[in-house]
Design a protein around this motif. Structure first.
Motif, PDB file in Angstrom:
ATOM      1  N   VAL A 179       6.050 -20.441   9.749  1.00 47.29           N
ATOM      2  CA  VAL A 179       7.204 -19.600  10.078  1.00 47.29           C
ATOM      3  C   VAL A 179       8.447 -20.172   9.419  1.00 47.29           C
ATOM      4  O   VAL A 179       8.544 -21.376   9.181  1.00 47.29           O
ATOM      5  CB  VAL A 179       7.424 -19.493  11.603  1.00 47.29           C
ATOM      6  CG1 VAL A 179       6.261 -18.770  12.273  1.00 47.29           C
ATOM      7  CG2 VAL A 179       7.618 -20.870  12.235  1.00 47.29           C
ATOM      8  N   LEU A 181      12.314 -20.703  10.133  1.00 45.33           N
ATOM      9  CA  LEU A 181      13.269 -20.739  11.231  1.00 45.33           C
ATOM     10  C   LEU A 181      14.669 -20.923  10.670  1.00 45.33           C
ATOM     11  O   LEU A 181      14.907 -21.776   9.815  1.00 45.33           O
ATOM     12  CB  LEU A 181      12.930 -21.881  12.193  1.00 45.33           C
ATOM     13  CG  LEU A 181      11.522 -21.833  12.806  1.00 45.33           C
ATOM     14  CD1 LEU A 181      11.297 -23.051  13.690  1.00 45.33           C
ATOM     15  CD2 LEU A 181      11.306 -20.548  13.597  1.00 45.33           C
ATOM     16  N   GLU A 191       8.154 -24.303   9.149  1.00 46.07           N
ATOM     17  CA  GLU A 191       7.334 -25.025  10.120  1.00 46.07           C
ATOM     18  C   GLU A 191       5.918 -24.455  10.106  1.00 46.07           C
ATOM     19  O   GLU A 191       5.729 -23.229  10.080  1.00 46.07           O
ATOM     20  CB  GLU A 191       7.901 -24.881  11.535  1.00 46.07           C
ATOM     21  CG  GLU A 191       9.271 -25.498  11.746  1.00 46.07           C
ATOM     22  CD  GLU A 191       9.191 -26.976  12.058  1.00 46.07           C
ATOM     23  OE1 GLU A 191       8.062 -27.503  12.148  1.00 46.07           O
ATOM     24  OE2 GLU A 191      10.256 -27.592  12.225  1.00 46.07           O
ATOM     25  N   ALA A 193       2.426 -23.487  11.930  1.00 44.42           N
ATOM     26  CA  ALA A 193       2.259 -22.886  13.253  1.00 44.42           C
ATOM     27  C   ALA A 193       0.794 -22.633  13.567  1.00 44.42           C
ATOM     28  O   ALA A 193      -0.061 -22.554  12.675  1.00 44.42           O
ATOM     29  CB  ALA A 193       3.028 -21.565  13.331  1.00 44.42           C
ATOM     30  N   ASN A 237       6.734 -14.439   9.675  1.00 40.46           N
ATOM     31  CA  ASN A 237       7.969 -13.689   9.945  1.00 40.46           C
ATOM     32  C   ASN A 237       8.766 -13.401   8.683  1.00 40.46           C
ATOM     33  O   ASN A 237      10.001 -13.375   8.716  1.00 40.46           O
ATOM     34  CB  ASN A 237       8.831 -14.433  10.960  1.00 40.46           C
ATOM     35  CG  ASN A 237       9.236 -15.825  10.478  1.00 40.46           C
ATOM     36  OD1 ASN A 237       8.635 -16.389   9.567  1.00 40.46           O
ATOM     37  ND2 ASN A 237      10.267 -16.378  11.097  1.00 40.46           N
ATOM     38  N   ASP A 256      -0.059 -15.038  20.102  1.00 38.95           N
ATOM     39  CA  ASP A 256       1.167 -15.833  20.122  1.00 38.95           C
ATOM     40  C   ASP A 256       1.142 -16.899  19.040  1.00 38.95           C
ATOM     41  O   ASP A 256       0.076 -17.384  18.649  1.00 38.95           O
ATOM     42  CB  ASP A 256       1.345 -16.517  21.481  1.00 38.95           C
ATOM     43  CG  ASP A 256       1.699 -15.534  22.583  1.00 38.95           C
ATOM     44  OD1 ASP A 256       2.271 -14.475  22.262  1.00 38.95           O
ATOM     45  OD2 ASP A 256       1.399 -15.813  23.758  1.00 38.95           O
ATOM     46  N   TYR A 258       2.701 -20.748  17.932  1.00 36.26           N
ATOM     47  CA  TYR A 258       3.202 -21.994  18.496  1.00 36.26           C
ATOM     48  C   TYR A 258       3.519 -22.958  17.363  1.00 36.26           C
ATOM     49  O   TYR A 258       2.800 -23.015  16.360  1.00 36.26           O
ATOM     50  CB  TYR A 258       2.154 -22.659  19.396  1.00 36.26           C
ATOM     51  CG  TYR A 258       1.797 -21.878  20.633  1.00 36.26           C
ATOM     52  CD1 TYR A 258       2.341 -22.201  21.870  1.00 36.26           C
ATOM     53  CD2 TYR A 258       0.900 -20.814  20.569  1.00 36.26           C
ATOM     54  CE1 TYR A 258       2.007 -21.479  23.011  1.00 36.26           C
ATOM     55  CE2 TYR A 258       0.562 -20.086  21.697  1.00 36.26           C
ATOM     56  CZ  TYR A 258       1.118 -20.425  22.916  1.00 36.26           C
ATOM     57  OH  TYR A 258       0.794 -19.708  24.045  1.00 36.26           O
ATOM     58  N   LEU A 259       4.573 -23.743  17.537  1.00 39.43           N
ATOM     59  CA  LEU A 259       4.848 -24.819  16.600  1.00 39.43           C
ATOM     60  C   LEU A 259       3.945 -26.001  16.905  1.00 39.43           C
ATOM     61  O   LEU A 259       3.315 -26.071  17.971  1.00 39.43           O
ATOM     62  CB  LEU A 259       6.317 -25.235  16.690  1.00 39.43           C
ATOM     63  CG  LEU A 259       7.357 -24.162  16.363  1.00 39.43           C
ATOM     64  CD1 LEU A 259       8.773 -24.754  16.469  1.00 39.43           C
ATOM     65  CD2 LEU A 259       7.123 -23.569  14.984  1.00 39.43           C
ATOM     66  N   THR A 263       5.957 -25.714  21.071  1.00 34.48           N
ATOM     67  CA  THR A 263       6.916 -24.660  21.379  1.00 34.48           C
ATOM     68  C   THR A 263       6.297 -23.287  21.139  1.00 34.48           C
ATOM     69  O   THR A 263       5.790 -22.991  20.062  1.00 34.48           O
ATOM     70  CB  THR A 263       8.170 -24.788  20.494  1.00 34.48           C
ATOM     71  OG1 THR A 263       8.776 -26.060  20.730  1.00 34.48           O
ATOM     72  CG2 THR A 263       9.172 -23.682  20.797  1.00 34.48           C
ATOM     73  N   ARG A 264       6.350 -22.450  22.170  1.00 32.41           N
ATOM     74  CA  ARG A 264       5.804 -21.094  22.057  1.00 32.41           C
ATOM     75  C   ARG A 264       6.863 -20.184  21.448  1.00 32.41           C
ATOM     76  O   ARG A 264       7.988 -20.080  21.950  1.00 32.41           O
ATOM     77  CB  ARG A 264       5.398 -20.575  23.442  1.00 32.41           C
ATOM     78  CG  ARG A 264       4.831 -19.163  23.444  1.00 32.41           C
ATOM     79  CD  ARG A 264       4.404 -18.749  24.849  1.00 32.41           C
ATOM     80  NE  ARG A 264       3.940 -17.380  24.907  1.00 32.41           N
ATOM     81  CZ  ARG A 264       4.721 -16.320  25.098  1.00 32.41           C
ATOM     82  NH1 ARG A 264       6.033 -16.498  25.279  1.00 32.41           N
ATOM     83  NH2 ARG A 264       4.216 -15.107  25.125  1.00 32.41           N
ATOM     84  N   LEU A 265       6.482 -19.501  20.380  1.00 30.25           N
ATOM     85  CA  LEU A 265       7.403 -18.582  19.701  1.00 30.25           C
ATOM     86  C   LEU A 265       7.186 -17.131  20.125  1.00 30.25           C
ATOM     87  O   LEU A 265       7.994 -16.267  19.764  1.00 30.25           O
ATOM     88  CB  LEU A 265       7.212 -18.700  18.181  1.00 30.25           C
ATOM     89  CG  LEU A 265       7.468 -20.064  17.581  1.00 30.25           C
ATOM     90  CD1 LEU A 265       7.170 -20.045  16.077  1.00 30.25           C
ATOM     91  CD2 LEU A 265       8.897 -20.544  17.835  1.00 30.25           C
ATOM     92  N   ILE A 271       8.330 -12.460  15.702  1.00 28.44           N
ATOM     93  CA  ILE A 271       9.113 -13.681  15.514  1.00 28.44           C
ATOM     94  C   ILE A 271      10.296 -13.397  14.601  1.00 28.44           C
ATOM     95  O   ILE A 271      10.145 -12.781  13.558  1.00 28.44           O
ATOM     96  CB  ILE A 271       8.236 -14.794  14.882  1.00 28.44           C
ATOM     97  CG1 ILE A 271       7.080 -15.121  15.819  1.00 28.44           C
ATOM     98  CG2 ILE A 271       9.063 -16.045  14.628  1.00 28.44           C
ATOM     99  CD1 ILE A 271       6.074 -16.079  15.214  1.00 28.44           C
TER     100      ILE A 271
END
Length: 271
Positions: A179, A181, A191, A193, A237, A256, A258-259, A263-265, A271
């Motif tokens: 993703v 960010l 990052e 994921a 994204n 879903d 996650y990083l 961390t749940r995105l 996203i």
């Protein structure tokens, strides 16, 4: 990512790796190691990068020690170049496989970059073909093994074996999900994921063959981040990006992201 995740597969916080409980065996799972990537980039694009072969090998061995794993499972693309390994790439593979197998057995799920790897290292690796397979540990008493359908594994570049739908969870690589960010001042970073969600069986099986769909709830699909941070990936994204696996995104109607730090995105589509 531990909350709500399959009880059989737990990501290692901060790492592109997970631990699978196979009953009588504890396995460390990684995907897309891409050993020899620096050699490949030099050959393919004329890009010169510092060699991180030693770092990749040491990271894998450290993770085996930290997690107390009894086996390493690579979900495809252990190697980088799509050809039989030779030269510097072969030397990196030889050193990596020796370092791992001096500690634990190693299983390779064949990926699209692994042409010739299984043959070159046939004496050192257990190999699962491109359609994937189901890990059940192979040990432990019958009662403990009967409680789980096992862990399905595939690389993801081809249509998977329908038998994977009988597993509790299916783990795959190939996509290298990542993703972008952005911060409040317009800066951005990339990052790696994880993706996870329930499989749509009709979209997971080639042609949606209803006879290939097993009874009961469909398994969870866990798409692994690439172990090799230099290997690029599928942006979750960024407009215009498309999935690489023939069954994605259709086979993951709700999932879903996650990083690596857990961390749940949220829904990967939003996203």
């Amino acid at each position: 990512m531990a909350s709500g995740a399959s009880p059989s597969v737990e990501p290692v916080v901060g790492e592109p790796a997970a631990v699978a409980d196979l009953g009588g065996e504890r396995a460390l799972l990684v995907a897309d190691v891409h050993a020899g990537i620096e050699v490949g980039l030099r050959y393919e694009r004329g890009v010169e990068l510092d060699d991180r072969a030693d770092e990749r090998r040491e990271r894998l061995c450290d993770l085996l020690a930290e997690t107390g794993a009894d086996r390493l499972v690579v979900l495809g693309d252990l190697a980088h170049r799509i050809a039989a390994p030779e030269g510097e790439e072969r030397e990196e593979l030889k050193a990596l496989i020796r370092a791992v197998t001096d500690r634990v057995p190693m299983t390779l799920v064949e990926g699209n970059h692994d042409a010739g790897v299984a043959e070159a290292f046939a004496a050192d690796l257990d190999v699962i073909g491109t359609g994937g397979g189901v890990l059940d540990g192979g040990e432990g008493d019958d009662d403990s093994r009967a409680e789980t359908g096992g862990i399905g594994v595939c690389h993801g570049h081809t249509w998977p074996d329908p038998a994977l739908l009988d597993a509790d969870v299916v783990c795959m690589g190939h996509e290298h999900p990542q993703v972008r960010l952005e911060d409040s001042v317009g800066g951005s970073r990339v990052e790696r994921a994880w993706l996870r969600g329930r499989i749509d069986p009709g979209a997971f099986v080639e042609g949606g063959d209803p006879d290939a769909i097993g009874a009961g709830d469909p398994p969870e699909l866990v798409v692994f981040p690439a172990f090799n941070e230099r290997s690029g990936g599928t942006w979750m994204n960024v407009d215009g990006q498309s999935f690489l696996a023939p069954f994605l995104p259709d086979a993951l109607p709700a999932g879903d992201a996650y990083l690596l730090n857990g961390t749940r995105l949220g829904d990967f589509r939003r996203i």
